[in-house]
Scaffold this motif. Structure first.
Motif, short mmCIF file in Angstrom:
data_model
loop_
_atom_site.label_atom_id
_atom_site.label_comp_id
_atom_site.label_asym_id
_atom_site.label_seq_id
_atom_site.Cartn_x
_atom_site.Cartn_y
_atom_site.Cartn_z
N THR A 1 30.16 27.74 -47.95
CA THR A 1 30.03 28.11 -49.34
C THR A 1 30.83 27.18 -50.21
O THR A 1 31.75 26.50 -49.77
N ALA A 2 30.50 27.17 -51.51
CA ALA A 2 31.15 26.24 -52.44
C ALA A 2 32.63 26.49 -52.56
O ALA A 2 33.40 25.59 -52.83
N ASP A 3 33.07 27.75 -52.37
CA ASP A 3 34.48 28.06 -52.53
C ASP A 3 35.28 27.82 -51.25
O ASP A 3 36.46 28.11 -51.19
N ARG A 4 34.60 27.32 -50.18
CA ARG A 4 35.31 27.02 -48.96
C ARG A 4 35.06 25.56 -48.55
O ARG A 4 34.75 25.25 -47.41
N ARG A 5 35.12 24.67 -49.51
CA ARG A 5 34.91 23.26 -49.22
C ARG A 5 36.04 22.75 -48.33
O ARG A 5 37.19 23.15 -48.45
N VAL A 6 35.67 21.81 -47.47
CA VAL A 6 36.66 21.24 -46.56
C VAL A 6 37.43 20.15 -47.31
O VAL A 6 36.84 19.22 -47.85
N PRO A 7 38.76 20.26 -47.36
CA PRO A 7 39.55 19.21 -48.03
C PRO A 7 39.36 17.87 -47.34
O PRO A 7 39.05 17.79 -46.14
N ALA A 8 39.57 16.79 -48.09
CA ALA A 8 39.37 15.45 -47.54
C ALA A 8 40.27 15.20 -46.33
O ALA A 8 39.84 14.58 -45.35
N ARG A 9 41.51 15.70 -46.39
CA ARG A 9 42.44 15.44 -45.29
C ARG A 9 41.94 16.08 -44.00
O ARG A 9 42.13 15.54 -42.90
N VAL A 10 41.26 17.23 -44.12
CA VAL A 10 40.73 17.91 -42.94
C VAL A 10 39.41 17.27 -42.51
O VAL A 10 39.17 17.05 -41.32
N GLY A 11 38.56 16.96 -43.48
CA GLY A 11 37.28 16.37 -43.16
C GLY A 11 37.41 15.02 -42.46
O GLY A 11 36.70 14.74 -41.48
N LEU A 12 38.33 14.19 -42.94
CA LEU A 12 38.50 12.87 -42.33
C LEU A 12 39.16 12.99 -40.95
O LEU A 12 38.87 12.19 -40.05
N LEU A 13 40.04 13.96 -40.79
CA LEU A 13 40.63 14.17 -39.47
C LEU A 13 39.56 14.66 -38.48
O LEU A 13 39.52 14.22 -37.32
N ALA A 14 38.67 15.53 -38.95
CA ALA A 14 37.56 15.97 -38.12
C ALA A 14 36.65 14.79 -37.77
O ALA A 14 36.13 14.68 -36.65
N LEU A 15 36.44 13.90 -38.75
CA LEU A 15 35.62 12.71 -38.50
C LEU A 15 36.25 11.83 -37.43
O LEU A 15 35.56 11.26 -36.58
N LEU A 16 37.58 11.72 -37.47
CA LEU A 16 38.29 10.93 -36.47
C LEU A 16 38.08 11.52 -35.08
O LEU A 16 37.80 10.80 -34.11
N TYR A 17 38.21 12.82 -34.97
CA TYR A 17 37.98 13.50 -33.69
C TYR A 17 36.52 13.34 -33.25
O TYR A 17 36.22 13.01 -32.10
#
Length: 316
Positions: free
Chosen positions: A2-18
């Motif tokens: 949902t729009a109110d639970r967007r993934v922060p950039a710091r989490v999204g990029l860390l997930a991308l790294l994994y």
């Protein structure tokens, strides 16, 4: 999501790294580079990488700073494990971009000290792992890769710190600018409402500042703003946050301070190069920062109107 639970950039990029690491491991398991490649381990690491990415995305904005540091350190340890089981020089040196990615991520999202620690952990543990299986022909390329990762992390972390400072600071007075003050004050308000601790904000406005600009020029006005900021800043507590809101208007965050305590503290600010007016507001349940500032601003201008009316009556 949902729009109110967007993934922060710091989490999204860390997930991308994994996730990216996991996909590379999938490719390595499906098409081994050498007959002795540890396919089973590569498959396990692939599952860890993809599973870790999914877990991070599911956690989203609930991932704490400590959790982020732990997850990033986990990447370094996984790289070290993979390096220790590599059987070719290409396989080991090929891990270099991962070290650089770890360093650049830490440089962007962590403090300078933390970024150095993460880069040192990644390079140190990977180097220990590589030393277990490192062919002699890969020693120099690995050294160049490790040094490059450390240097890129340091350069990017220093630049990022400078950019963050510039973005958060009023260039004339050196105080917090409007955007950074509101961000910090908003976080403080949220903590105060959760813990039921008092919080007071104040809006301060210089009296007759326009007359100084008109009489002595804008250079004199700028110097006056700097003098006022230095005078006030030297008399505030470490936890207080003074910011320039615009023009000759300043804002002040006073944590763990109720109304009477704020008035007592504001008295310390007297004695500067120009008189000033102030309005305060103490947080109440359900308050937003905008509501607090609106009440403080209303009190400020009510006081100004009252003094103006008093002077007019006195002249009459």
């Amino acid at each position: 999501m949902t729009a109110d639970r967007r993934v922060p950039a710091r989490v999204g990029l860390l997930a991308l790294l994994y996730g990216t690491g996991g996909l590379f491991c999938v490719a390595g398991a499906l098409r081994p580079m050498h007959p002795e490649t540890p396919v089973a381990l590569t498959g396990v690491l692939a599952a860890v990488g993809i599973g870790g990415a999914a877990a991070l995305l599911a956690r989203g904005d609930r991932l704490s700073q400590a959790g982020g540091h732990t997850a990033l350190a986990g990447v370094s340890l996984l790289v070290a494990l993979l390096a220790s089981r590599s059987v070719t020089a290409v396989g080991i040196v090929g891990l270099g971009p991962v070290l650089i990615a770890i360093g650049l991520y830490a440089a962007h999202f962590c403090s300078l000290t933390a970024a150095r620690a993460h880069a040192g952990l990644a390079v140190g543990t990977a180097s220990l792992g590589a030393a277990v299986a490192l062919p002699s022909t890969a020693a120099l390329p690995w050294l160049m890769t490790a040094v490059s990762a450390l240097l890129l992390t340091e350069a990017h972390a220093r630049l990022n710190r400078a950019l963050r400072t510039d973005a958060a600071t009023d260039p004339l007075t050196g105080l917090a600018n409007r955007r950074s003050w509101e961000a910090e004050a908003g976080r403080t308000l949220a903590r105060a409402l959760r813990s039921d601790e008092p919080l007071t904000v104040a809006v301060l406005d210089l009296d007759d500042f326009k007359a100084v600009n008109d009489r002595d020029g804008h250079g004199a006005g700028d110097r006056l703003l700097q003098q006022v900021a230095d005078h006030w800043q030297s008399r505030l507590r470490t936890a207080d946050l003074l910011g320039r809101y615009g023009g000759d208007e300043f804002v002040l965050r006073l944590p763990a301070t109720d109304g009477p305590g704020a008035q007592e503290l504001l008295q310390r600010l007297d004695g500067g190069p120009i008189s000033w007016s102030v309005g305060t507001a103490t947080a109440r349940a359900g308050d937003s920062l905008a509501a607090l500032l609106q009440r403080a601003d209303a009190e400020l201008y009510a006081g100004k109107r009252q003094r103006t009316a008093g002077r007019t009556d006195g002249v009459g």
